[in-house]
Design a protein around this motif. Structure first.
Motif, PDB file in Angstrom:
ATOM      1  N   GLN A 238       1.799 -23.190  10.425  1.00 28.54           N
ATOM      2  CA  GLN A 238       1.899 -24.170  11.497  1.00 28.54           C
ATOM      3  C   GLN A 238       1.290 -25.509  11.121  1.00 28.54           C
ATOM      4  OE1 GLN A 238       1.321 -22.865  15.627  1.00 28.54           O
ATOM      5  NE2 GLN A 238       1.001 -20.789  14.857  1.00 28.54           N
ATOM      6  N   VAL A 239       0.284 -25.485  10.263  1.00 27.64           N
ATOM      7  CA  VAL A 239      -0.364 -26.738   9.851  1.00 27.64           C
ATOM      8  C   VAL A 239      -0.511 -26.736   8.332  1.00 27.64           C
ATOM      9  CG1 VAL A 239      -1.590 -27.251  11.993  1.00 27.64           C
ATOM     10  CG2 VAL A 239      -2.607 -25.654  10.367  1.00 27.64           C
ATOM     11  N   ALA A 240      -0.600 -27.936   7.748  1.00 25.65           N
ATOM     12  CA  ALA A 240      -0.539 -28.089   6.293  1.00 25.65           C
ATOM     13  C   ALA A 240      -1.652 -27.362   5.554  1.00 25.65           C
ATOM     14  CB  ALA A 240      -0.556 -29.572   5.938  1.00 25.65           C
ATOM     15  N   PHE A 241      -2.876 -27.354   6.099  1.00 25.30           N
ATOM     16  CA  PHE A 241      -3.998 -26.788   5.345  1.00 25.30           C
ATOM     17  C   PHE A 241      -3.858 -25.288   5.114  1.00 25.30           C
ATOM     18  CE2 PHE A 241      -5.697 -26.431   9.740  1.00 25.30           C
ATOM     19  CZ  PHE A 241      -6.090 -25.103   9.749  1.00 25.30           C
ATOM     20  N   GLU A 242      -2.970 -24.625   5.862  1.00 22.68           N
ATOM     21  CA  GLU A 242      -2.802 -23.177   5.705  1.00 22.68           C
ATOM     22  C   GLU A 242      -2.112 -22.819   4.394  1.00 22.68           C
ATOM     23  OE1 GLU A 242      -2.255 -21.028   9.900  1.00 22.68           O
ATOM     24  OE2 GLU A 242      -0.818 -22.646   9.628  1.00 22.68           O
ATOM     25  N   SER A 243      -1.418 -23.764   3.788  1.00 18.34           N
ATOM     26  CA  SER A 243      -0.674 -23.460   2.560  1.00 18.34           C
ATOM     27  C   SER A 243      -1.585 -23.069   1.400  1.00 18.34           C
ATOM     28  CB  SER A 243       0.185 -24.672   2.161  1.00 18.34           C
ATOM     29  OG  SER A 243      -0.628 -25.804   1.933  1.00 18.34           O
ATOM     30  N   SER A 244      -2.846 -23.458   1.457  1.00 14.02           N
ATOM     31  CA  SER A 244      -3.787 -23.132   0.380  1.00 14.02           C
ATOM     32  C   SER A 244      -4.587 -21.862   0.676  1.00 14.02           C
ATOM     33  CB  SER A 244      -4.749 -24.307   0.168  1.00 14.02           C
ATOM     34  OG  SER A 244      -5.513 -24.549   1.343  1.00 14.02           O
ATOM     35  N   MET A 245      -4.261 -21.183   1.784  1.00 17.50           N
ATOM     36  CA  MET A 245      -5.023 -20.004   2.204  1.00 17.50           C
ATOM     37  C   MET A 245      -4.257 -18.725   1.887  1.00 17.50           C
ATOM     38  SD  MET A 245      -6.051 -21.658   5.911  1.00 17.50           S
ATOM     39  CE  MET A 245      -6.826 -20.174   6.575  1.00 17.50           C
ATOM     40  N   GLN A 246      -4.982 -17.670   1.500  1.00 17.60           N
ATOM     41  CA  GLN A 246      -4.339 -16.385   1.244  1.00 17.60           C
ATOM     42  C   GLN A 246      -3.789 -15.804   2.538  1.00 17.60           C
ATOM     43  OE1 GLN A 246      -6.776 -13.530  -0.804  1.00 17.60           O
ATOM     44  NE2 GLN A 246      -5.168 -11.996  -0.914  1.00 17.60           N
ATOM     45  N   PHE A 247      -4.584 -15.859   3.595  1.00 14.77           N
ATOM     46  CA  PHE A 247      -4.135 -15.481   4.929  1.00 14.77           C
ATOM     47  C   PHE A 247      -4.156 -16.737   5.788  1.00 14.77           C
ATOM     48  CE2 PHE A 247      -6.175 -11.458   3.463  1.00 14.77           C
ATOM     49  CZ  PHE A 247      -5.014 -10.693   3.395  1.00 14.77           C
ATOM     50  N   ASN A 248      -3.135 -16.917   6.634  1.00 14.17           N
ATOM     51  CA  ASN A 248      -3.114 -18.131   7.430  1.00 14.17           C
ATOM     52  C   ASN A 248      -4.071 -18.022   8.623  1.00 14.17           C
ATOM     53  OD1 ASN A 248      -1.791 -16.752   9.532  1.00 14.17           O
ATOM     54  ND2 ASN A 248       0.232 -17.397   8.848  1.00 14.17           N
ATOM     55  N   MET A 249      -4.162 -19.107   9.388  1.00 10.40           N
ATOM     56  CA  MET A 249      -5.134 -19.147  10.477  1.00 10.40           C
ATOM     57  C   MET A 249      -4.844 -18.074  11.520  1.00 10.40           C
ATOM     58  SD  MET A 249      -7.863 -20.478  11.664  1.00 10.40           S
ATOM     59  CE  MET A 249      -8.107 -21.954  10.686  1.00 10.40           C
ATOM     60  N   GLY A 250      -3.568 -17.850  11.822  1.00  6.57           N
ATOM     61  CA  GLY A 250      -3.212 -16.827  12.790  1.00  6.57           C
ATOM     62  C   GLY A 250      -3.694 -15.441  12.371  1.00  6.57           C
ATOM     63  N   GLN A 251      -3.598 -15.141  11.076  1.00 11.00           N
ATOM     64  CA  GLN A 251      -4.051 -13.840  10.580  1.00 11.00           C
ATOM     65  C   GLN A 251      -5.573 -13.726  10.595  1.00 11.00           C
ATOM     66  OE1 GLN A 251      -1.749 -14.239   6.923  1.00 11.00           O
ATOM     67  NE2 GLN A 251      -0.649 -12.356   7.436  1.00 11.00           N
ATOM     68  N   LEU A 252      -6.242 -14.788  10.152  1.00  8.23           N
ATOM     69  CA  LEU A 252      -7.709 -14.766  10.142  1.00  8.23           C
ATOM     70  C   LEU A 252      -8.279 -14.609  11.551  1.00  8.23           C
ATOM     71  CD1 LEU A 252      -8.505 -17.553   7.506  1.00  8.23           C
ATOM     72  CD2 LEU A 252      -8.594 -15.075   7.194  1.00  8.23           C
ATOM     73  N   LEU A 253      -7.648 -15.270  12.518  1.00  7.25           N
ATOM     74  CA  LEU A 253      -8.120 -15.171  13.899  1.00  7.25           C
ATOM     75  C   LEU A 253      -7.769 -13.822  14.529  1.00  7.25           C
ATOM     76  CD1 LEU A 253      -7.183 -18.746  15.160  1.00  7.25           C
ATOM     77  CD2 LEU A 253      -9.479 -17.887  14.691  1.00  7.25           C
ATOM     78  N   SER A 254      -6.767 -13.135  13.966  1.00  6.32           N
ATOM     79  CA  SER A 254      -6.369 -11.829  14.492  1.00  6.32           C
ATOM     80  C   SER A 254      -7.334 -10.717  14.079  1.00  6.32           C
ATOM     81  CB  SER A 254      -4.955 -11.467  14.018  1.00  6.32           C
ATOM     82  OG  SER A 254      -3.998 -12.338  14.558  1.00  6.32           O
ATOM     83  N   ILE A 255      -7.937 -10.849  12.899  1.00  8.27           N
ATOM     84  CA  ILE A 255      -8.784  -9.779  12.363  1.00  8.27           C
ATOM     85  C   ILE A 255      -9.938  -9.407  13.296  1.00  8.27           C
ATOM     86  CG2 ILE A 255     -10.360  -9.165  10.476  1.00  8.27           C
ATOM     87  CD1 ILE A 255      -8.451 -10.707   8.585  1.00  8.27           C
TER      88      ILE A 255
END
Length: 280
Positions: A238-255
């Protein structure tokens, strides 16, 4: 019959009356909440709870969901922008470069923030009505999938939160974004949530006495955010900074929600079994 890829280009606006824009997102969002309240009305009758409690629960819940979802999007996904434009956090406007502003509606609601806002609202409701918090969140859990599913259908009508490119015959071509066939991730999620709703209604009808003390709440928390975690693998970031992450923000917030859900299930089953053993 062989399915073909679907050209998807609905106008997010249903009608504009004297400058008032009525959009699919708002209609579906509110419909999901109102239908959830309708099912809760039946549950409250089954539980022999006062109707006045449902009115308070509905008011606190709607405020908590909307406020939490809005703040969640602003602070989780675009903190830099909204720290520089704080008035746009709670006002449905966007300031323009010439010093004016335009009415845009609320562009961005995060389900993780909405869930947190709802939990805080339920705590306030429980304090006000003396309705036990664990019992309250269990009843809300039964209908949570209904509202969540409608919200994802609203995202589909807005052509937002799209999936990654796909060659599947049921792929959607979101014309407002590009001409690339993509996974209809919003539809996948909505279907998952409606299935979770059916499962929770089944549990309520058949296992209400065995599953108390947060079991329903923990179950729906685990199921919804586990589904969200895995579907994120086929979503565009959804946002540009997620492209450098192994898991995106939605996944990290789901854990955290998945872990908390499992904790509530374990605690609730143990406590309910202990209570039932003492009654024998």
């Amino acid at each position: 019959m062989i399915l073909t890829q679907i050209n998807w280009n609905p106008d997010p606006e249903i009608v504009n009356i004297l400058g008032l824009s009525i959009r699919y997102y708002s209609v579906l969002f509110l419909s999901g909440i109102l239908l959830s309240i309708t099912v809760l009305k039946w549950i409250f009758k089954e539980e022999k709870l006062p109707e006045a409690n449902l009115e308070k629960l509905s008011m606190y819940g709607v405020i908590g969901i909307l406020l939490g979802a809005r703040l969640g999007h602003c602070f989780f996904y675009e903190p830099g922008y909204y720290f520089n434009h704080p008035l746009e956090i709670l006002l449905p406007i966007q300031f323009t470069s010439n010093g004016g502003f335009e009415f845009t509606g609320y562009r961005g609601l995060a389900s993780h923030g909405g869930a947190l806002g709802l939990i805080i609202a339920l705590f306030v409701y429980s304090r006000k009505t003396k309705h036990a918090m664990l019992d309250t969140i269990d009843l809300i859990a039964v209908v949570t999938g209904l509202a969540a599913g409608f919200i994802r259908l609203a995202n589909l009508m807005n052509s937002e939160i799209v999936g990654m490119p796909s060659t599947k015959p049921w792929a959607f071509i979101f014309k407002r974004i590009d001409n690339i066939p993509r996974h209809p991730a919003q539809l996948y999620e909505a279907i998952c949530y409606f299935l979770i709703l059916a499962f929770m209604l089944f549990l309520y009808k058949t296992k209400r006495e065995q599953f108390k003390n947060g079991v329903f709440f923990g179950t729906v928390l685990f199921l919804i955010f586990a589904a969200r975690f895995f579907i994120e693998f086929i979503k565009e970031n959804q946002v540009a900074f997620e492209s450098s992450m192994q898991f995106n923000m939605g996944q990290l917030l789901s854990i955290p929600y998945i872990i908390v859900g499992l904790g509530f299930v374990t605690y609730g089953i143990r406590k309910t079994r202990k209570q039932l053993s003492l009654q024998v």
